[in-house]
Design a protein around this motif. Structure first.
Motif, PDB file in Angstrom:
ATOM      1  N   SER A   7      30.379  39.583  30.163  1.00  0.00           N
ATOM      2  CA  SER A   7      30.431  38.729  31.341  1.00  0.00           C
ATOM      3  C   SER A   7      30.737  39.616  32.541  1.00  0.00           C
ATOM      4  N   TRP A   8      29.717  39.873  33.349  1.00  0.00           N
ATOM      5  CA  TRP A   8      29.897  40.742  34.499  1.00  0.00           C
ATOM      6  C   TRP A   8      30.802  40.100  35.539  1.00  0.00           C
ATOM      7  N   THR A   9      30.828  38.788  35.583  1.00  0.00           N
ATOM      8  CA  THR A   9      31.718  38.097  36.512  1.00  0.00           C
ATOM      9  C   THR A   9      33.169  38.386  36.156  1.00  0.00           C
ATOM     10  N   ARG A  10      33.490  38.300  34.868  1.00  0.00           N
ATOM     11  CA  ARG A  10      34.860  38.594  34.422  1.00  0.00           C
ATOM     12  C   ARG A  10      35.237  40.043  34.697  1.00  0.00           C
ATOM     13  N   ASP A  12      34.015  41.982  37.031  1.00  0.00           N
ATOM     14  CA  ASP A  12      34.171  42.147  38.473  1.00  0.00           C
ATOM     15  C   ASP A  12      35.503  41.579  38.946  1.00  0.00           C
ATOM     16  N   ARG A  13      35.866  40.409  38.469  1.00  0.00           N
ATOM     17  CA  ARG A  13      37.142  39.799  38.876  1.00  0.00           C
ATOM     18  C   ARG A  13      38.329  40.618  38.382  1.00  0.00           C
TER      19      ARG A  13
END
Length: 96
Positions: A7-10, A12-13
């Motif tokens: 999960s690139w969103t995770r 990044d966050r």
């Protein structure tokens, strides 16, 4: 064999959360302290004037508290950090 997804969103966050954050009011406090240091210097004869540093930090903490709406402890922490940064810069400048 299990298949894992990324999960690139995770990722990044997590990277954003790991960055150091500038405390509330730190930049504004520095400017306020530098202006106040003209009337009451933070370094006298190569020595830190701790009474002047504390007075400048207390004055800046009140401004931080009003502008940012943070607790007195958090405002004082930011103000002391900013005041010592200004004092150390003045000390280095006086040494040269």
């Amino acid at each position: 064999m299990a298949h894992r997804t990324v999960s690139w969103t995770r990722i990044d966050r997590a990277g954003l959360d790991a960055r150091t954050k500038i405390p509330a009011g730190m930049l504004g406090a520095r400017a306020l302290i530098q202006l106040g240091a003209r009337t009451r210097p933070l370094v006298i004869a190569g020595q830190y004037d701790r009474a002047a540093i504390m007075a400048a930090a207390c004055k800046a903490a009140t401004g931080i508290q009003e502008r940012c709406g943070v607790s007195r402890a958090e405002a004082m922490s930011s103000a002391l950090k900013a005041t010592w940064q200004v004092a150390k810069a003045a000390h280095r400048a006086a040494a040269h």
